[in-house]
Design a protein around this motif. Structure first.
Motif, short mmCIF file in Angstrom:
data_model
loop_
_atom_site.label_atom_id
_atom_site.label_comp_id
_atom_site.label_asym_id
_atom_site.label_seq_id
_atom_site.Cartn_x
_atom_site.Cartn_y
_atom_site.Cartn_z
N SER A 1 0.81 -1.22 0.00
CA SER A 1 0.00 0.00 0.00
C SER A 1 0.85 1.27 0.00
N ASP A 2 0.23 2.32 -0.49
CA ASP A 2 0.83 3.65 -0.51
C ASP A 2 0.44 4.36 0.78
N LEU A 3 1.39 4.66 1.63
CA LEU A 3 1.11 5.29 2.92
C LEU A 3 0.43 6.64 2.78
N ASN A 4 0.67 7.33 1.67
CA ASN A 4 0.08 8.65 1.47
C ASN A 4 -1.43 8.58 1.22
N LYS A 5 -1.94 7.39 0.88
CA LYS A 5 -3.38 7.24 0.64
C LYS A 5 -4.16 7.05 1.94
N ILE A 6 -3.46 6.76 3.03
CA ILE A 6 -4.13 6.53 4.30
C ILE A 6 -4.24 7.86 5.04
N GLU A 7 -5.44 8.41 5.03
CA GLU A 7 -5.69 9.69 5.68
C GLU A 7 -6.83 9.54 6.67
N LEU A 8 -6.87 10.44 7.63
CA LEU A 8 -7.99 10.46 8.56
C LEU A 8 -9.23 10.97 7.83
N PRO A 9 -10.38 10.31 8.04
CA PRO A 9 -11.60 10.78 7.40
C PRO A 9 -11.99 12.19 7.86
N LYS A 10 -12.61 12.93 6.95
CA LYS A 10 -13.07 14.29 7.24
C LYS A 10 -14.49 14.44 6.71
N LYS A 11 -15.27 15.28 7.40
CA LYS A 11 -16.63 15.61 6.96
C LYS A 11 -16.88 17.08 7.23
N LYS A 12 -17.76 17.67 6.44
CA LYS A 12 -18.15 19.06 6.62
C LYS A 12 -19.41 19.10 7.49
N LEU A 13 -19.39 19.97 8.49
CA LEU A 13 -20.54 20.17 9.37
C LEU A 13 -20.98 21.62 9.32
N GLU A 14 -22.25 21.83 9.56
CA GLU A 14 -22.75 23.18 9.74
C GLU A 14 -23.10 23.37 11.21
N LEU A 15 -22.63 24.44 11.80
CA LEU A 15 -23.00 24.81 13.16
C LEU A 15 -24.19 25.75 13.02
N LYS A 16 -25.38 25.19 13.15
CA LYS A 16 -26.62 25.90 12.80
C LYS A 16 -26.83 27.18 13.60
N ARG A 17 -26.55 27.16 14.88
CA ARG A 17 -26.74 28.37 15.70
C ARG A 17 -25.84 29.50 15.22
N LEU A 18 -24.59 29.17 14.89
CA LEU A 18 -23.66 30.19 14.39
C LEU A 18 -24.06 30.65 13.00
N SER A 19 -24.66 29.75 12.20
CA SER A 19 -25.17 30.16 10.89
C SER A 19 -26.27 31.21 11.06
N GLU A 20 -27.13 30.98 12.03
CA GLU A 20 -28.21 31.94 12.29
C GLU A 20 -27.65 33.28 12.78
N ILE A 21 -26.67 33.21 13.67
CA ILE A 21 -26.07 34.44 14.21
C ILE A 21 -25.39 35.26 13.11
N TYR A 22 -24.64 34.60 12.24
CA TYR A 22 -23.87 35.30 11.22
C TYR A 22 -24.63 35.51 9.91
N GLY A 23 -25.83 34.91 9.80
CA GLY A 23 -26.65 35.13 8.62
C GLY A 23 -26.17 34.43 7.37
N ALA A 24 -25.32 33.45 7.52
CA ALA A 24 -24.80 32.67 6.38
C ALA A 24 -24.36 31.30 6.93
#
Length: 160
Positions: A33-56
């Motif tokens: 295996s190629d060691l560079n292909k083994i990465e920690l998984p990542k996901k995008k989250l929305e922090l809804k309360r902060l979205s409401e506060i900042y309007g985006a």
């Protein structure tokens, strides 16, 4: 999927058979295996309360935590009183948020000292406590835990 046909005088029956891949030779797979292909998984989250506060939409990237970093954070969250040793779960949750919440550039969001100073905090830990509600901290911690393999479905028993 492979398809087989059985024909009788009146009906043609088409049966689908699932084609299974042969099991991997685990040792050969790891060694090749190629060691560079083994990465920690990542996901995008929305922090809804902060979205409401900042309007985006307020999006952050949440990254899984490695086994060595998990062990380090647990050690830092130890609470020792006399002969009793316990883990301060609130502190552990904050440490995980500090470590695993990233900005859009992949940098640790709450360890950005410009942001810490802007919110008149002394430490990144203070910033987490100021910006996030306790339920949000716990939700992010739970999400990171699942992403890191602590949730159901990360491993399964092979039945013959």
């Amino acid at each position: 999927m492979a398809t087989t046909k059985k024909t009788t005088a009146e009906v043609e029956v088409v049966e689908e058979q699932e084609t299974k891949k042969a099991p991997l030779n685990v040792l050969d797979t790891l060694l090749g295996s190629d060691l560079n292909k083994i990465e920690l998984p990542k996901k995008k989250l929305e922090l809804k309360r902060l979205s409401e506060i900042y309007g985006a939409p307020f999006y952050v990237i949440v990254q899984a935590i490695s086994a060595s970093k998990w062990e380090e954070l647990q050690d830092r969250a130890l609470k020792i009183e006399g002969k009793d040793v316990d883990i301060d779960t609130n502190l552990l949750q904050i440490f995980v948020v500090l470590e695993c919440v990233l900005d859009e550039h992949g940098k640790q969001l709450f360890k950005n000292m410009d942001v810490v100073k802007h919110f008149e905090c002394v430490t990144p830990k203070d910033l987490v406590k100021k910006l996030l509600l306790s339920g949000e901290i716990m939700s992010i911690y739970t999400f990171v835990s699942d992403l890191s393999g602590f949730g159901d479905g990360s491993v399964s028993e092979v039945k013959n």
